[in-house]
Design an enzyme around this catalytic site. Structure first.
Site: not given
Ligand SMILES: [Zn+2]
Length: 396
Positions: A144, A242, A263-264, A289, A323
């Protein structure tokens, strides 16, 4: 020992695409021999019978985007770190994962890739000789960054973000020695198209993410061979009617699958429903993550050298940006059911066969079929994990 026959009785099996009531799974050593209804599968006399007949059995889950857990960052790239994270994951029904790097100085990423590559390639051996409870298997590396867009950096360190560099990417690929599976990059950056080309030819999946791409820029990357989007909605140019941007491209283009951090906190339940409706269950991949703070008490932790604070299971940088997470895939699965109204089976697909297909492992991972690895997750009626089998060995 290696060729022990086991017969696992299950109330319901989700392979995950087929549902089998009153099922049985025959395991021979590391692999699945047979799956079917009890009326059709003959259990050999010498088989050890394990009774989960009041429970649900599915393939072990695959987490293709995880940075760490239980105090370990996977960029430590030590057997201890991978084993500790792997054992934590196995307790939550995850049997395989991609060790995910974060944006850091190129030498640090190269060093991590070298260490991780070595462990990943020798994992079979470690597994066969270990007498500890087995942990989830590291299937490869997900890079990543560092070729992201600083405007959408999330918790990645701005000063370490790099413009796409084929030389640097080749260095990471060489260091990982064939274990690179996914690279997340921002497709709008100059040089990104050439990198997509290089990765495609190296049999690496290209994921678009941490990106400010417009719709057209995202579509160009998909035309060039990007097949996936990293944590859809998060660290992306916002959707507007748009200016639909990268999110509009991913939601409407069936050539790409998309990760979801369910996870909400990262994505509102309404946006989850929109995603499930537009991508369908076959187009969504649940990821955690998660960072080193997963499975740990509140406090301060570090991710790739950056301090982060964990408070009530939410991780933030010192500036307050989300994070990563402390999520586990079993919880993500239950959240997805709750947010979307979809069935357990439909949600399980998003954590098993979908990532396996993206990675090209669907003949042996993320499915219950003859010849596949005996990686299984066992759930009770409330969809909590009660047992996990990693290559036929119980993890709990
Ligand atoms: Zn990210």
């Amino acid at each position: 020992m290696m060729n022990t026959l086991k017969a696992i009785l299950a109330g319901t099996i989700y392979t995950p695409l087929d549902e089998i009531r009153d099922g049985v799974v025959l395991l021979e050593g590391h692999r699945i021999m047979k799956v079917g209804p009890r009326t059709q599968v003959k259990i050999p006399k010498e088989a050890v019978v394990i009774d989960h007949s009041d429970q649900i059995v599915g393939p072990g889950m695959i987490d293709q985007h995880i940075h760490g857990a239980v105090g370990h960052d996977l960029m430590e790239a030590t057997p201890e770190a991978l084993s500790a994270v792997g054992r934590f994951l196995a307790r939550h029904g995850t049997t395989a994962f991609l060790a995910t790097t974060i944006t850091a100085p190129p030498e640090a990423i190269t060093e991590a890739a070298r260490g991780l590559g070595e462990i990943i390639r020798s994992w079979d051996h470690l597994h066969a000789t270990g007498d500890q409870a087995p942990g989830a298997e590291p299937l490869g590396i997900h890079f990543e960054g560092p070729f992201l867009n600083a405007i959408r950096r999330g918790a990645h360190t701005a000063s370490e973000i790099q413009p796409p560099s084929l030389a640097m990417m080749r260095q990471f690929l060489d260091a990982s020695a064939g274990t690179t599976r996914i690279v997340t990059l921002a497709p709008e950056r100059e040089g990104a198209m050439a990198m997509i080309e290089l990765l495609r030819h190296s049999n690496v999946r290209v994921a678009i993410g941490h990106s400010n791409a417009t719709y057209m820029e995202a579509e160009r990357a998909i035309d060039a061979g990007a097949t996936h989007a990293t944590h859809l909605y998060n660290a992306m140019r916002p959707f507007s009617h748009r200016d639909p941007g990268i999110i509009g491209a991913v939601l409407t283009d069936d050539r790409v699958s998309a990760e979801l951090i369910c996870d909400g906190f990262h994505v509102d339940p309404v946006a989850v429903r929109l995603m499930m409706k537009s991508k369908g269950t076959q187009g969504v991949i649940l990821v955690t993550d998660s960072l080193s703070g997963a499975g740990m008490p509140d406090g301060e932790y570090r991710v790739g050298g950056m301090p982060v604070r964990l408070e009530k299971s939410v991780l933030r940088t010192m500036e307050g940006t989300l994070a990563g997470s402390t999520l586990t895939l079993d919880l993500a699965l239950r959240n997805l059911m709750r947010f979307s109204g979809l069935s357990f089976q439909e949600c399980l697909v998003c954590a098993t066969i979908n990532p396996a297909r993206l990675l090209g492992f669907e003949d042996r991972k993320g499915v219950m079929a003859p010849g596949a690895y005996a990686d299984l997750a066992v759930f009770d009626k409330n969809h909590s994990v009660t047992q996990t089998y990693v290559r036929g060995r119980p993890a709990l």
